[in-house]
Design an enzyme around this catalytic site. Structure first.
Site, short mmCIF file in Angstrom:
data_model
loop_
_atom_site.label_atom_id
_atom_site.label_comp_id
_atom_site.label_asym_id
_atom_site.label_seq_id
_atom_site.Cartn_x
_atom_site.Cartn_y
_atom_site.Cartn_z
N CYS A 109 -21.07 0.21 33.86
CA CYS A 109 -21.27 -0.65 32.70
C CYS A 109 -21.04 -2.11 33.06
O CYS A 109 -21.80 -2.99 32.66
CB CYS A 109 -20.33 -0.23 31.56
SG CYS A 109 -20.57 -1.16 30.03
N CYS A 208 -16.27 5.81 26.36
CA CYS A 208 -16.63 5.39 25.01
C CYS A 208 -17.77 6.21 24.41
O CYS A 208 -17.83 6.38 23.19
CB CYS A 208 -16.98 3.90 24.99
SG CYS A 208 -18.53 3.48 25.83
#
Length: 374
Positions: A109, A208
């Site tokens: 990410c 997440c």
């Protein structure tokens, strides 16, 4: 050497909705920079991501980020990067596990979203830098080049997950929290003094995009189930599983082996073979890794000119170990001064020279004491 320049910059502050990114944005604004806050919408259906205060991708988090921006007094936007996140992070995560590797989605990410997609868009809009709440330090040398270093407080250091940043990305990175020796309680106290409602918000945990924290269940929903054998080092079947993707190298719990080893000692996952859907287990000593090869190296500056002695970190919250590393073409070869355990293909190895981050690479294979290759 000095920390980042005092010249006022146009700064895009990535605000996750948590306390660290809010305080980082506030510090950047207080330092005189022209700051704009942005929250990244990383799911087409944010409610499918972790709910409550534990994630960084929920509708609740975007509202928390907006409120923080209002208090700081900076403009705020929400940018939709859901499709890019799905392709570069979620799909990559699933594909890596399917191939028998153990990925780190937070590194991916940072590399693909926060310091590629976000940074590219920021530069196109005329911003000078992207600011985040990571605990790491950027040093500017006298010649203008920049180096990534560990945070002043090693207990909070997050340089490992930033080891994927290249020289260009580092040139536009800002980490306002990295050079202060403050505890998390002091960061929360600072947020409270600034009137930021996220001061008492719990830190995010886990992955997440896995709403319930059940990684194996998430992978099974994407890859299905496929019963296979669990075997010992001799190839004798000792159990079954519902998908090799549900295991990681070094795993001890959840093996569901029907009977104990002959010596009565625990067994650990030594190898994962997606080709024949087999998981190999054995004693902890068989996990000792003496060397590895890694691919896709990324350097926080110039690539090393030749073999060198460094320290290496192999996981986000792991310690350092001394290594000798050499770049051969596009492949990094690493030898450990002492055997290490729990090393799996797919993980990142990050090299350090003192506190300076040299670069990172993705582990492709390991060599073990018992002449076993994963």
């Amino acid at each position: 050497m000095t920390q980042t320049s005092q010249r006022p910059l146009r700064v895009l502050a990535a605000m996750s909705g948590g306390v660290d990114s809010a305080v980082a944005a506030a510090r950047a604004a207080e330092a005189g920079h022209d700051v704009t806050g942005v929250h990244l919408a990383l799911s087409a259906n944010p409610q499918s991501f972790r709910t409550g205060a534990r994630g960084c991708c929920t509708i609740e988090d975007s509202r928390d980020a907006r409120r923080a921006a209002d208090v700081i007094g900076i403009p705020f936007y929400v940018w939709d990067l859901a499709e890019r996140f799905r392709e570069d992070v979620v799909d990559d995560f699933v594909a890596e596990y399917e191939a028998g590797r153990t990925p780190n989605p937070c590194l991916r990410c940072n590399e693909k979203i926060k310091f590629a997609a976000l940074l590219d868009k920021a530069l196109a809009l005329g911003f000078d830098a992207v600011c985040t709440g990571h605990y790491a330090t950027v040093i500017t040398r006298e010649d203008g080049s920049r180096e990534l270093h560990r945070a002043e407080d090693m207990a909070k250091d997050q340089s490992y997950v930033l080891g994927v940043l290249d020289e260009r990305q580092l040139a536009h990175a800002m980490f306002p929290l990295g050079d202060t020796l403050t505890t998390k309680d002091e960061i929360r106290a600072e947020a409270e003094r600034r009137g930021l409602a996220v001061a008492k918000k719990p830190d995010s945990h886990d992955i997440c995009f896995i709403a319930d924290g059940d990684t194996q269940g998430f992978l099974a929903s994407r890859l299905g189930t496929a019963e296979g054998d669990i075997v010992d080092e001799s190839g004798t079947k000792v159990g079954t599983h519902e998908g090799a993707f549900g295991f990681t190298i070094g795993q001890r719990k959840g093996l569901r082996i029907g009977h104990p080893a002959a010596d009565g000692k625990p067994r650990y996952v030594l190898d994962i073979s997606p080709v024949n859907n087999t998981v190999t287990v054995g004693p902890v000593e068989a996990l000792d890794v003496t060397s590895l090869t890694a691919i896709r190296p990324r350097w926080c500056g110039s690539a090393p000119a030749g073999p060198g002695v460094y320290t290496a970190q192999l996981r986000a919250h792991g310690g350092e170990t001394e290594v000798t590393a050499a770049l051969e073409g596009d492949e990094l070869t690493v030898s450990f001064s002492e055997p290490v355990r729990g090393v799996a293909p797919g993980q990142a190895i990050v090299l350090y020279d003192g506190t300076r981050v040299v670069g990172s690479a993705t582990i492709s294979a390991t060599s073990r004491t018992a002449a076993r290759v994963a």
